[in-house]
Design a protein around this motif. Structure first.
Motif, PDB file in Angstrom:
ATOM      1  N   CYS A   1      -6.603   4.774  -8.375  1.00 34.83           N
ATOM      2  CA  CYS A   1      -5.167   5.141  -7.377  1.00 34.83           C
ATOM      3  C   CYS A   1      -5.000   6.379  -8.462  1.00 34.83           C
ATOM      4  O   CYS A   1      -4.828   6.139  -9.293  1.00 34.83           O
ATOM      5  CB  CYS A   1      -4.341   3.953  -7.619  1.00 34.83           C
ATOM      6  SG  CYS A   1      -2.700   4.228  -6.413  1.00 34.83           S
TER       7      CYS A   1
ATOM      8  N   LEU B   1       4.458  -1.040  -2.509  1.00 38.57           N
ATOM      9  CA  LEU B   1       3.117  -0.943  -3.063  1.00 38.57           C
ATOM     10  C   LEU B   1       3.237  -2.236  -3.921  1.00 38.57           C
ATOM     11  O   LEU B   1       3.645  -3.083  -3.896  1.00 38.57           O
ATOM     12  CB  LEU B   1       3.134  -0.152  -3.845  1.00 38.57           C
ATOM     13  CG  LEU B   1       3.440   1.932  -3.689  1.00 38.57           C
ATOM     14  CD1 LEU B   1       3.751   2.717  -4.164  1.00 38.57           C
ATOM     15  CD2 LEU B   1       1.999   1.195  -2.475  1.00 38.57           C
ATOM     16  N   ARG B   2       1.986  -2.840  -3.945  1.00 40.61           N
ATOM     17  CA  ARG B   2       1.121  -3.991  -5.049  1.00 40.61           C
ATOM     18  C   ARG B   2       0.758  -3.875  -5.870  1.00 40.61           C
ATOM     19  O   ARG B   2      -0.404  -3.402  -5.278  1.00 40.61           O
ATOM     20  CB  ARG B   2       0.973  -5.338  -3.722  1.00 40.61           C
ATOM     21  CG  ARG B   2       2.144  -5.670  -2.657  1.00 40.61           C
ATOM     22  CD  ARG B   2       3.183  -6.798  -3.131  1.00 40.61           C
ATOM     23  NE  ARG B   2       4.476  -6.922  -2.506  1.00 40.61           N
ATOM     24  CZ  ARG B   2       5.390  -7.130  -2.710  1.00 40.61           C
ATOM     25  NH1 ARG B   2       5.517  -5.986  -3.034  1.00 40.61           N
ATOM     26  NH2 ARG B   2       5.865  -7.076  -1.884  1.00 40.61           N
ATOM     27  N   PRO B   3       1.077  -3.983  -6.855  1.00 42.25           N
ATOM     28  CA  PRO B   3       0.020  -4.070  -7.814  1.00 42.25           C
ATOM     29  C   PRO B   3      -0.988  -4.430  -7.880  1.00 42.25           C
ATOM     30  O   PRO B   3      -1.009  -6.336  -7.748  1.00 42.25           O
ATOM     31  CB  PRO B   3       0.567  -4.497  -9.725  1.00 42.25           C
ATOM     32  CG  PRO B   3       1.750  -5.550  -8.818  1.00 42.25           C
ATOM     33  CD  PRO B   3       1.966  -4.484  -7.952  1.00 42.25           C
TER      34      PRO B   3
ATOM     35  N   HIS C   1       4.441   0.610 -10.492  1.00 43.49           N
ATOM     36  CA  HIS C   1       3.789  -0.246 -10.875  1.00 43.49           C
ATOM     37  C   HIS C   1       2.475  -0.447 -12.338  1.00 43.49           C
ATOM     38  O   HIS C   1       1.799  -0.742 -12.182  1.00 43.49           O
ATOM     39  CB  HIS C   1       3.009  -0.977  -9.473  1.00 43.49           C
ATOM     40  CG  HIS C   1       4.113  -1.447  -8.869  1.00 43.49           C
ATOM     41  ND1 HIS C   1       5.097  -2.558  -8.900  1.00 43.49           N
ATOM     42  CD2 HIS C   1       4.834  -1.399  -7.561  1.00 43.49           C
ATOM     43  CE1 HIS C   1       6.157  -2.421  -7.987  1.00 43.49           C
ATOM     44  NE2 HIS C   1       5.758  -1.721  -6.359  1.00 43.49           N
TER      45      HIS C   1
ATOM     46  N   CYS D   1       3.457   5.896  -9.849  1.00 44.87           N
ATOM     47  CA  CYS D   1       3.337   4.593  -9.075  1.00 44.87           C
ATOM     48  C   CYS D   1       4.544   3.749  -9.927  1.00 44.87           C
ATOM     49  O   CYS D   1       4.318   3.211 -11.154  1.00 44.87           O
ATOM     50  CB  CYS D   1       2.722   4.037  -8.749  1.00 44.87           C
ATOM     51  SG  CYS D   1       2.611   2.005  -7.870  1.00 44.87           S
TER      52      CYS D   1
ATOM     53  N   CYS E   1      -0.788  -2.070 -12.973  1.00 41.32           N
ATOM     54  CA  CYS E   1      -2.297  -2.363 -12.299  1.00 41.32           C
ATOM     55  C   CYS E   1      -2.785  -2.088 -12.750  1.00 41.32           C
ATOM     56  O   CYS E   1      -3.067  -1.447 -13.644  1.00 41.32           O
ATOM     57  CB  CYS E   1      -1.541  -1.211 -10.527  1.00 41.32           C
ATOM     58  SG  CYS E   1      -2.741  -1.384  -9.582  1.00 41.32           S
TER      59      CYS E   1
ATOM     60  N   PRO F   1      -2.869   4.782  -1.713  1.00 38.69           N
ATOM     61  CA  PRO F   1      -2.665   3.672  -2.488  1.00 38.69           C
ATOM     62  C   PRO F   1      -3.718   2.548  -2.459  1.00 38.69           C
ATOM     63  O   PRO F   1      -3.794   2.230  -1.148  1.00 38.69           O
ATOM     64  CB  PRO F   1      -1.061   2.978  -2.412  1.00 38.69           C
ATOM     65  CG  PRO F   1      -0.678   4.361  -1.685  1.00 38.69           C
ATOM     66  CD  PRO F   1      -1.637   5.007  -0.633  1.00 38.69           C
ATOM     67  N   GLU F   2      -4.831   2.392  -3.311  1.00 39.37           N
ATOM     68  CA  GLU F   2      -5.381   1.738  -3.378  1.00 39.37           C
ATOM     69  C   GLU F   2      -4.968   0.110  -2.510  1.00 39.37           C
ATOM     70  O   GLU F   2      -5.999  -0.700  -1.911  1.00 39.37           O
ATOM     71  CB  GLU F   2      -5.993   1.132  -4.291  1.00 39.37           C
ATOM     72  CG  GLU F   2      -7.424   0.319  -3.793  1.00 39.37           C
ATOM     73  CD  GLU F   2      -8.622  -0.015  -5.579  1.00 39.37           C
ATOM     74  OE1 GLU F   2      -8.151   1.356  -6.204  1.00 39.37           O
ATOM     75  OE2 GLU F   2      -9.398  -0.961  -5.854  1.00 39.37           O
ATOM     76  N   CYS F   3      -3.500   0.124  -3.190  1.00 41.97           N
ATOM     77  CA  CYS F   3      -3.256  -1.547  -2.597  1.00 41.97           C
ATOM     78  C   CYS F   3      -2.952  -1.421  -1.116  1.00 41.97           C
ATOM     79  O   CYS F   3      -2.753  -2.555  -0.529  1.00 41.97           O
ATOM     80  CB  CYS F   3      -2.350  -2.088  -3.533  1.00 41.97           C
ATOM     81  SG  CYS F   3      -0.655  -1.032  -3.556  1.00 41.97           S
TER      82      CYS F   3
HETATM   83  S1  SF4 Z   1       0.363  -0.609  -6.907  1.00 46.19           S
HETATM   84 FE1  SF4 Z   1      -1.542   0.075  -8.032  1.00 46.19          FE
HETATM   85  S2  SF4 Z   1      -2.514   0.205  -6.273  1.00 46.19           S
HETATM   86 FE2  SF4 Z   1      -0.834   0.257  -5.501  1.00 46.19          FE
HETATM   87  S3  SF4 Z   1      -0.292   2.655  -5.530  1.00 46.19           S
HETATM   88 FE3  SF4 Z   1       0.368   1.604  -7.908  1.00 46.19          FE
HETATM   89  S4  SF4 Z   1      -0.570   2.120  -8.679  1.00 46.19           S
HETATM   90 FE4  SF4 Z   1      -1.656   2.363  -6.864  1.00 46.19          FE
END
Ligand code: SF4
Length: 298
Positions: free
Chosen positions: A276, A294-296, A267, A265, A271, A229-231
């Motif tokens: 991601c 997880l945070r968008p 979100h 995901c 996001c 996850p990029e976030c």
């Molecule tokens: S919130 Fe965005 S960055 Fe985080 S896991 Fe979901 S899609 Fe990926």
């Protein structure tokens, strides 16, 4: 030699045999049935390159490409067709033999993408299930340091058995001068369930992954992370690069790949991440949606 981008390469799967038995092997169920690219398909790519020069490099891959006896000849033909870079993806054991490596170098193979699943002979060989695999691969990476104008890239798969090893992998490869890039690929099982119990929880792997990134970059290595996850990567978010070169592979591979079920995901619609892959089916089945974690991205 500078590192190129994913768009600079075309990748061909030319060999589906392997002589390791990595516990995390993502194609072990299909390896025996996938067809490698044919001589005609290889020749066709060379002709495109001769005529149009759409790429700078070619990647010769599959399961273990060095099992292909004609590999040096393929490399020579690729260089003659106008590819500046010929990369092989390998477990690295065979380039531990300096005579063999010299043959590849003379044939024009100048990029070596080497899988390093553990940090020493005990941990590495437990994952590959072949004694001596660390010793040979490490010798191969050391042998590369004896040449100018070659690049080594390592790839370490992040599983429940290996996530805690990541910083030590970086440390134990610190002295290598040709190692330009280290990649860390969060494991995906190629099915809907984590049948081998190898998918780690993001929060368990994260501190080790971040530490490995920091240590690798302090050594001047470029770092790429796949399928995380990029976030959660914070300041290292832009190290997530899930792009891949154009890949020529048996279409049956994609049927299997789809079973991962990426992009789940909760979100996702909010996001802005372009890279991601979110969660996959096996992760959600084991750990849930991680909604609070997880945070968008804005
Ligand atoms: S919130 Fe965005 S960055 Fe985080 S896991 Fe979901 S899609 Fe990926």
């Amino acid at each position: 030699m500078e590192l190129l981008g994913q768009d600079d390469y075309v990748s061909l799967t030319m060999e589906f045999r392997c002589n390791l038995k990595c516990v995390h092997c993502m194609i072990e169920g299909t390896m025996d049935t996938l067809e490698p690219q044919s001589e005609d398909q290889f020749a066709e790519i060379l002709q495109v390159q001769k005529n149009e020069r759409p790429w700078r490099g070619i990647i010769l891959t599959g399961s273990e490409i060095t099992l292909m006896k004609s590999l040096p000849e393929l490399a020579e033909r690729a260089r003659a067709a106008g590819f500046d870079r010929v990369r092989i993806q390998s477990h690295g054991m065979k380039i531990g033999n300096p005579v063999y490596l010299d043959r590849l170098i003379n044939a024009g193979v100048n990029e070596y993408f080497i899988s390093i699943p553990g940090c020493d002979s005990v941990t590495n060989d437990a994952i590959t299930q072949v004694p001596g695999s660390w010793e040979k691969a490490y010798a191969g990476l050391q042998n590369l340091d004896g040449y100018n104008d070659v690049i080594a890239i390592t790839n370490s798969v992040i599983t429940r058995e290996s996530y805690h090893l990541l910083p030590n992998i970086v440390d134990n490869l610190a002295s290598l001068t040709s190692l330009a890039q280290m990649e860390f690929w969060f494991y995906w099982p190629m099915t809907e369930r984590d049948e081998k119990n190898l998918v780690p929880r993001f929060t368990d792997a994260l501190p080790f992954l971040v530490e490995a990134i920091a240590r690798a970059e302090s050594l001047g290595r470029r770092v790429e992370v796949k399928n995380f996850p990029e976030c959660l990567l914070g300041d290292y978010g832009d190290r997530l690069i899930n792009d891949q070169p154009v890949l020529l592979i048996d279409p049956a591979f994609w049927t299997q790949f789809e079973r991962n079920g990426f992009y789940q995901c909760v979100h996702r619609d909010q996001c802005s991440s372009q890279q991601c892959l979110g969660l996959n089916t096996a992760y959600r089945e084991r750990y849930g949606d991680e909604t609070e974690l997880l945070r968008p991205l804005n």
